[in-house]
Design an enzyme around this catalytic site. Structure first.
Site, mmCIF file in Angstrom:
data_model
loop_
_atom_site.group_PDB
_atom_site.id
_atom_site.type_symbol
_atom_site.label_atom_id
_atom_site.label_comp_id
_atom_site.label_asym_id
_atom_site.label_seq_id
_atom_site.Cartn_x
_atom_site.Cartn_y
_atom_site.Cartn_z
ATOM 1 N N HIS A 193 0.815 -1.213 0.000
ATOM 2 C CA HIS A 193 0.000 0.000 0.000
ATOM 3 C C HIS A 193 0.849 1.263 0.000
ATOM 4 C CE1 HIS A 193 0.091 1.366 4.301
ATOM 5 N NE2 HIS A 193 0.237 0.091 4.590
ATOM 6 N N ASP A 217 6.014 2.768 6.874
ATOM 7 C CA ASP A 217 4.754 2.030 6.686
ATOM 8 C C ASP A 217 3.954 2.813 5.645
ATOM 9 O OD1 ASP A 217 2.264 0.847 6.818
ATOM 10 O OD2 ASP A 217 1.899 1.317 8.908
ATOM 11 N N GLU A 225 -5.262 1.516 2.423
ATOM 12 C CA GLU A 225 -5.091 0.374 3.326
ATOM 13 C C GLU A 225 -5.383 0.784 4.755
ATOM 14 O OE1 GLU A 225 -2.906 -2.405 6.056
ATOM 15 O OE2 GLU A 225 -2.681 -0.248 5.842
ATOM 16 N N GLU A 226 -4.941 1.986 5.112
ATOM 17 C CA GLU A 226 -4.997 2.419 6.513
ATOM 18 C C GLU A 226 -6.423 2.673 7.005
ATOM 19 O OE1 GLU A 226 -2.527 2.279 8.450
ATOM 20 O OE2 GLU A 226 -0.684 2.528 7.294
ATOM 21 N N ASP A 259 4.148 -5.732 3.792
ATOM 22 C CA ASP A 259 3.838 -4.655 4.728
ATOM 23 C C ASP A 259 4.853 -4.685 5.867
ATOM 24 O OD1 ASP A 259 2.455 -2.561 6.082
ATOM 25 O OD2 ASP A 259 0.521 -3.370 5.435
ATOM 26 N N HIS A 286 3.672 3.845 12.932
ATOM 27 C CA HIS A 286 2.730 4.965 12.948
ATOM 28 C C HIS A 286 3.259 6.191 13.691
ATOM 29 C CE1 HIS A 286 -1.204 2.866 11.493
ATOM 30 N NE2 HIS A 286 -0.148 2.534 10.784
#
Lengths: 332, 345
Positions: A64, A168, A198-199, A221, A307
């Site tokens: 992603h 990420d 994706e998130e 990922d 994140h």
């Protein structure tokens, strides 16, 4: 080179829902290396590299492009921006960070004084300072609905590690780009999907898998880490090799694909780790449940502080993952 | 095979969510003599078809079981546990388990002794993170045998209680797979117009995943999802529980009201006792996954009350189970071409 590709992709602005600038970079990098490239209705960039064999399987490999961010919901009369999360961005981690909008407008995320004795700040306790002195001045720079992401900040840590926002999942995008570049005359057809959204629920991969109808699915990922003083799970370390996912909240890896990844790692002479994640998910979860079901797995890059504005990976895990993938597309 | 024996045998076979191969093979073999075709798909869903020229009806009961997974190996060789599906940690200390490493190994789940707990710890239930599996092996041997991600299955013990009551692990939802088995046997002597698909679904316990893909693949006209619900238990909230010895036809926004009416009608004609449960939102059963497949599938939910859900002594009434099989068979017989026009009128 993997590191250069990674750095290029990390620099692109691409919050969830607005991934086109990342896709542009991928297109540039892959130009001349693949058989076809197209963009679908959700902004997924779908890239094909045909297999050499007549009975080639179609392997969809997804990474992603989207990056968590902050969307502007209101502008205060003093010129400060109120924001809401796009994806899983935590108020605690984003406070006091520098962010940037699509046109390069920078901002500083600030935290209101904790007058209510809260343990954890909430989004409503944050505002973004873009240096404007009034609402009118702010509105010349930013509109409601604009999205800011962590400002690019690539840092080499020690000999093998690098820290950056958006690791990420741009590290996986870089891996997929390199795989599509290096794969030559491979047995199976690779459909690389640089996926969107994706998130916020694996949305890009879900529709891409429906369109691609693959025989086998694989997501690339990052995964969480278990190698800092008080963090033991998942039992995954940086620098100990890429991780083959056993399960997470979105997917229990199909035994066939999982075992092919172990086989590929052995053939490539690369050490891999076994990942059981009690939370989180990847595009794999959406691919596996597409149509009548697709045997699907995930290969993960261990990543610390996921994140946050400083997501740390080990480049050796990336190099190992590329070797595993080059074997996987032959063996699967 | 008697349906009770089917239940006893199927509950013993390994089939944790995501890796249901062994139990899928067992179901396929057991269903095959009573069906026109049986296959196992790539998700480990077992699909058994009994042909007919009429509407396509899908019956679904899940065959996966909840269990544990090795997430870490301590220095002393103790295995730390994650869960596959919702395992209640309160029932774990003292359980015997099978660890599927290189070999199948018997272990026990241990916990810190009460004498060694602090006052604060003693006031709380054990959490899964506090528990471990002890195989009795030295750490080096454990590492040779067991890896992160290996499955841990709770031990099977089939207990026939008085009065036709049975207590056994994984009655959720293999008792309903047994119900489909009973229905298939009864259908041998009945004529049906409908094209029948009995599906033992995979991965229900982690999000009705097998139902989602099998419903897409089969594209049925109607569906009946089968699952367990809570039977009356001392101290439980009465509106959440139901009599142990009668089936439950759920109602709510996820349940098709007219199709449910058809099911109730068949039960009445056959003198089969039915209770009503109100499920105000998601049912958290295969009904959710099937109902939203493709352009939508009219779906009902038939439930078998069970005591002690998600423990190793899930308790049911075996007569009720057979009645469920009879209801499914008679429902299958009742389905006809005209139903599709009646569903929203």
């Amino acid at each position: 080179m993997l590191r250069d590709t990674l750095q290029t992709l990390l620099g692109a602005y691409g919050p969830t829902g607005q991934e086109h600038l990342v896709a542009d970079k991928v297109r540039e990098l892959l130009s001349g290396h693949v058989d076809s490239m197209r963009t679908d209705a959700l902004g997924n960039l779908i890239v094909e590299k045909f297999g050499a064999e007549e009975n080639a399987k179609t392997i969809m490999i997804s990474a992603h492009m989207d990056h968590i961010g902050l969307v502007v919901t209101d502008i205060e009369k003093e010129g400060f921006l109120r924001v809401h999360a796009v994806g899983g961005i935590s108020p605690r981690l984003v406070a006091a960070r520098k962010v940037v909008f699509a046109d390069g407008t920078p901002g500083i995320v600030a935290l209101e004084p904790n007058t209510k004795g809260k343990k954890e700040p909430e989004m409503s306790d944050l505002f973004v300072d873009i240096g404007a002195d009034s609402r009118e001045e702010a509105e010349k720079l930013v509109s409601i609905g604009d999205v800011a992401v962590y400002a690019p900040d690539f840092t080499a840590l020690g000999r093998h590690k690098v820290a950056s926002p958006a690791m990420d999942n741009r590290c996986a995008c870089a891996l997929l780009v390199e795989l599509l570049m290096y794969a030559e005359g491979q047995k199976n057809t690779i459909v690389g999907v640089f996926s969107t959204q994706e998130e916020v629920g694996l949305r890009g991969a879900r529709v891409a898998a429906y369109a691609v109808e693959p025989d086998i699915g694989l997501a690339l990922d990052v995964t969480a880490w278990g190698d800092t003083p008080q963090t033991k799970l998942p039992a995954v370390k940086l620098g100990a090799g890429p991780a083959v996912k056993i399960m997470d909240r979105s997917m229990i890896a199909s035994p066939y694909v999982r075992d092919k990844l172990f086989e590929a790692a052995q053939a490539a002479g690369v050490a891999v780790q076994r990942e059981v994640l009690a939370f989180g998910g990847t595009d794999g979860g959406a691919i596996q449940l597409s149509r009548g079901g697709v045997p699907t797995g995930t290969l993960s890059i261990p990543c610390r502080y996921v994140h946050s504005a400083n997501e740390v990976i080990d480049l050796r895990d990336m190099e190992g993952a590329l070797k595993v993938l080059l074997q996987f597309i032959e063996l699967a | 095979m008697r349906t009770e024996d089917f239940l006893r045998d199927i509950t013993a076979i390994r089939g944790l969510s995501g890796d249901e191969g062994p139990v899928a093979d067992f179901v396929a073999d057991a269903f095959r003599p009573y069906c026109d075709e049986v296959w196992v798909d790539q998700m480990h869903n077992v699909i058994a078809r009994k042909k007919g020229g009429g509407p396509k009806v899908m019956f679904a009961a899940h065959l996966d079981e909840i269990g544990l997974m090795v997430v870490n190996i301590e220095e002393d060789g103790s295995l730390r546990l994650g869960q596959v599906g919702g395992v209640d940690p309160r029932i774990l200390p003292g359980q015997r388990v099978w660890v599927y490493g290189k070999d199948r190994l018997l272990g026990i789940i241990g916990a810190k002794a009460p004498h060694l707990l602090s006052a604060e710890e003693r006031s709380k239930n054990y959490q899964r993170e506090d528990l471990y599996v002890d195989l009795g092996l030295p750490p080096q041997r454990v590492r040779e045998q067991v890896q992160i991600g290996d499955q841990v299955q709770l031990e099977h013990r089939y207990t026939a209680l008085q009065n036709g009551r049975v207590a056994v692990k994984t009655s959720d939802d293999r008792a309903c797979v047994a119900m489909m088995f009973e229905a298939l046997k009864q259908l041998q002597n009945l004529r049906h117009e409908a094209d029948l698909y009995f599906v033992a679904t995979a991965q229900e316990e982690v999000g009705t995943r097998g139902a989602i893909t099998s419903a897409f693949a089969l594209d049925p006209d109607f569906a009946v999802a089968l699952d367990v619900c809570h039977a009356d238990t001392p101290g439980a909230p009465a509106w959440r529980t139901h009599k142990l010895d009668s089936l439950v036809a759920s109602m709510g926004p996820f349940i098709h009201p007219v199709l449910r009416g058809k099911l109730v009608e068949v039960a009445k004609e056959q003198n089969i006792s039915l209770q009503t449960a109100v499920v105000p939102r998601s049912t958290f059963t295969d009904a959710d996954g099937i109902g939203e497949a493709r352009a939508g599938v009219p779906t009902v939910l038939l439930e078998l009350p069970l005591k002690n859900m998600h423990t190793t002594v899930e308790t049911l009434d075996s007569k009720n189970l057979r009645e469920g099989g009879r209801l499914l068979a008679q429902f299958a017989v009742a389905v006809n071409e005209g139903w599709e026009d009646e569903l929203w009128t």
